[in-house]
Motif scaffolding. Structure first.
Motif, PDB file in Angstrom:
ATOM      1  N   ALA A 244       0.848  -1.264   0.041  1.00  0.00           N
ATOM      2  CA  ALA A 244      -0.055   0.023   0.016  1.00  0.00           C
ATOM      3  C   ALA A 244       0.838   1.347  -0.062  1.00  0.00           C
ATOM      4  O   ALA A 244       0.518   2.222  -0.733  1.00  0.00           O
ATOM      5  CB  ALA A 244      -1.032   0.063   1.284  1.00  0.00           C
ATOM      6  N   ARG A 247       2.259   2.023  -3.573  1.00  0.00           N
ATOM      7  CA  ARG A 247       1.303   2.910  -4.256  1.00  0.00           C
ATOM      8  C   ARG A 247       0.907   4.171  -3.807  1.00  0.00           C
ATOM      9  O   ARG A 247       0.207   5.020  -4.206  1.00  0.00           O
ATOM     10  CB  ARG A 247      -0.107   2.095  -4.098  1.00  0.00           C
ATOM     11  N   SER A 249      -0.571   5.163  -0.982  1.00  0.00           N
ATOM     12  CA  SER A 249      -2.089   4.967  -0.405  1.00  0.00           C
ATOM     13  C   SER A 249      -1.804   5.633   1.139  1.00  0.00           C
ATOM     14  O   SER A 249      -0.636   5.333   1.682  1.00  0.00           O
ATOM     15  CB  SER A 249      -2.399   3.448  -0.087  1.00  0.00           C
ATOM     16  N   THR A 288      -6.439  -4.902  -2.655  1.00  0.00           N
ATOM     17  CA  THR A 288      -6.262  -3.553  -2.365  1.00  0.00           C
ATOM     18  C   THR A 288      -6.808  -3.096  -0.878  1.00  0.00           C
ATOM     19  O   THR A 288      -6.181  -2.212  -0.123  1.00  0.00           O
ATOM     20  CB  THR A 288      -6.711  -2.520  -3.382  1.00  0.00           C
ATOM     21  N   GLU A 291      -4.679  -4.561   1.607  1.00  0.00           N
ATOM     22  CA  GLU A 291      -3.490  -3.554   1.752  1.00  0.00           C
ATOM     23  C   GLU A 291      -3.487  -2.386   2.613  1.00  0.00           C
ATOM     24  O   GLU A 291      -2.818  -2.163   3.466  1.00  0.00           O
ATOM     25  CB  GLU A 291      -2.730  -3.328   0.399  1.00  0.00           C
ATOM     26  N   ASP A 292      -4.663  -1.695   2.377  1.00  0.00           N
ATOM     27  CA  ASP A 292      -4.923  -0.384   2.897  1.00  0.00           C
ATOM     28  C   ASP A 292      -5.324  -0.657   4.372  1.00  0.00           C
ATOM     29  O   ASP A 292      -4.980   0.207   5.252  1.00  0.00           O
ATOM     30  CB  ASP A 292      -6.044   0.294   2.291  1.00  0.00           C
ATOM     31  N   LEU A 295      -1.991  -1.175   6.097  1.00  0.00           N
ATOM     32  CA  LEU A 295      -1.390  -0.161   6.451  1.00  0.00           C
ATOM     33  C   LEU A 295      -1.753   0.929   7.530  1.00  0.00           C
ATOM     34  O   LEU A 295      -1.304   1.461   8.404  1.00  0.00           O
ATOM     35  CB  LEU A 295      -1.469   1.081   4.915  1.00  0.00           C
TER      36      LEU A 295
END
Ligand code: KG4
Ligand code: ZN
Length: 393
Positions: A244, A247, A249, A288, A291-292, A295
């Motif tokens: 993340a 990317r 994020s 996704t 992952e977020d 994070l």
């Protein structure tokens, strides 16, 4: 001094032969032999570590691991004389509590001579009591039969002290202790522990704060399970969070920072874990999203660890800061602490453990064992017991 060190507190069975010289500010170590079997694949099937399974595996693995470690160190010498019946009886008596270990162990002791080592160090606690007992009983028999002095080691002290070592640039088996200034503050973060300790004088610890509920590693593992990741989940959550970050994020959730401003050095992670559960329960998450969430969770954990540790640094005027335990392998935590010390306390020297010392191992038990042996802190085999809740303070 040559130390034989044994670790069985959780899901790693390990035996190391460590050669150590010098004093606390200048100790040099060479790993003569080191053997380890991880049970992680077995425990993964159950989604966690079951003490009875861990104990059974340690009992099965200890003799082969001892054999391998001594052989690597060149200390495995076949016996010239046979062992007396009386000796065999006394070994069996100590091993009555470890029947799975007894036969292979008795055969080993009958076959090989007393190795030229100076002391035996064994993890006494904290950890899973049945797992600790196998190692402790094993060490008690060795110490009795070989007539070697015995040291009981606190596993967390092994994590803490091993963080102070730095590898030799010329010999991959060697490392030395870096000179440090006291007081030293240690942030110990593992699957079973989250605490801040202060070492005011060498090997003497004071508890500054600890978790009121879950340990950080435990929270990582539980969040991992909510995200459908395999045990042990810490490294997996970390991997997703790093993706993340890559990317760009900024996370998916606004999560609490429990006890952040309460003025204490204590922690609480169960509310954070429950907050993640609230957002994930009954939902099918995309990669996704996972992952977020990872994070957001990592950021909340790191914020709390950072704030509490910086506050403890200020309260103690500590000159040295170390991180230890399985969670100290976490890239984000390492980065956050490196930056925080550089920015807020450039006068403090930060020691992050080598990765091989973040996972459980017997080298760190040998390091702590050496210091206690130097200080003459031996214990008789009869008096040594395992203690799942052994405290450093
Ligand atoms: O010290 P350790 O090996 O065993 C105990 O004494 O508990 O710590 C194991 C814990 C597990 O909870 C595992 O998920 C966590 O450390 N862990 C991590 C990472 N590597 C291991 N947590 C976060 N990030 C990591 N990279
Ligand atoms: Zn550990």
């Amino acid at each position: 001094m040559k130390i034989l060190a044994i670790e069985t507190s959780c899901d790693e069975t390990a035996v190391t032969i460590l050669e150590a010289t010098g004093d606390e500010q200048s100790a040099e170590f060479t790993v003569l032999g080191n053997a380890l079997i991880s049970q992680i694949d077995i425990h993964r099937e159950f989604g966690g570590v079951y003490p009875a399974v861990a104990k059974r595996e340690h009992a099965k693995n200890l003799v082969p691991i001892l054999h391998e470690s001594l052989a690597e160190a060149g200390l495995l010498i076949p016996k010239q004389q046979t062992v007396s019946d009386e000796d065999m009886m006394s070994i069996r008596t100590v091993l009555e509590r470890e029947p799975e270990l007894a036969d292979a162990f008795v055969a080993f002791l009958a076959q090989y001579d007393v190795p030229s080592i100076d002391a035996i160090a064994v993890t006494q606690g904290p950890g899973l009591a049945p797992a600790l007992w196998v190692g402790v009983n094993f060490a008690r028999v060795l110490a009795t039969h070989w007539q070697k002095p015995l040291v009981g080691v606190n596993h967390m002290e092994g994590h803490l002290l091993s963080a102070l070592s730095s590898p030799s640039p010329t010999n991959e088996r060697a490392f030395s202790m870096q000179p440090i200034s006291l007081p030293l503050l240690g942030l110990l973060i593992s699957g079973g522990h989250t605490e801040i300790v202060c070492m005011d004088s060498w090997l003497s610890y004071r508890l500054m704060g600890a978790t009121k509920d879950d340990a950080v590693g435990e929270a990582y593992d539980k969040v991992a399970r909510m995200l459908g990741l395999l045990y042990p989940g810490g490294p997996e959550v970390s991997r997703l969070a790093e993706q993340a970050r890559a990317r760009g994020s900024s996370g998916a959730l606004t999560l609490p920072r429990p006890m952040l401003h309460d003025g204490s050095h204590d922690f609480s992670f169960s509310g954070l874990k429950t907050a993640v559960l609230y957002h994930t329960k009954g939902r099918t998450l995309t990669e996704t999203e996972k992952e977020d969430i990872s994070l957001s969770f990592e950021d909340a954990v790191a914020d709390v660890l950072r704030a509490k540790t910086l506050s403890a640094l200020e309260a103690t005027n500590a000159q040295t800061l170390t991180l230890g335990g399985g969670v100290s392998a976490n890239s984000n935590i390492r980065r956050v602490f490196t930056d925080a010390v550089a920015e807020k306390h450039p006068e403090v020297s930060l020691h992050l453990p080598e990765f091989r010392f973040t996972t459980d191992n017997a080298i760190m038990i040998g390091i702590a064992g050496f210091y206690h042996a130097r200080a003459g802190r031996f214990i008789s085999p009869e008096a040594l017991s395992a203690d799942g809740n052994l405290s450093l303070t």
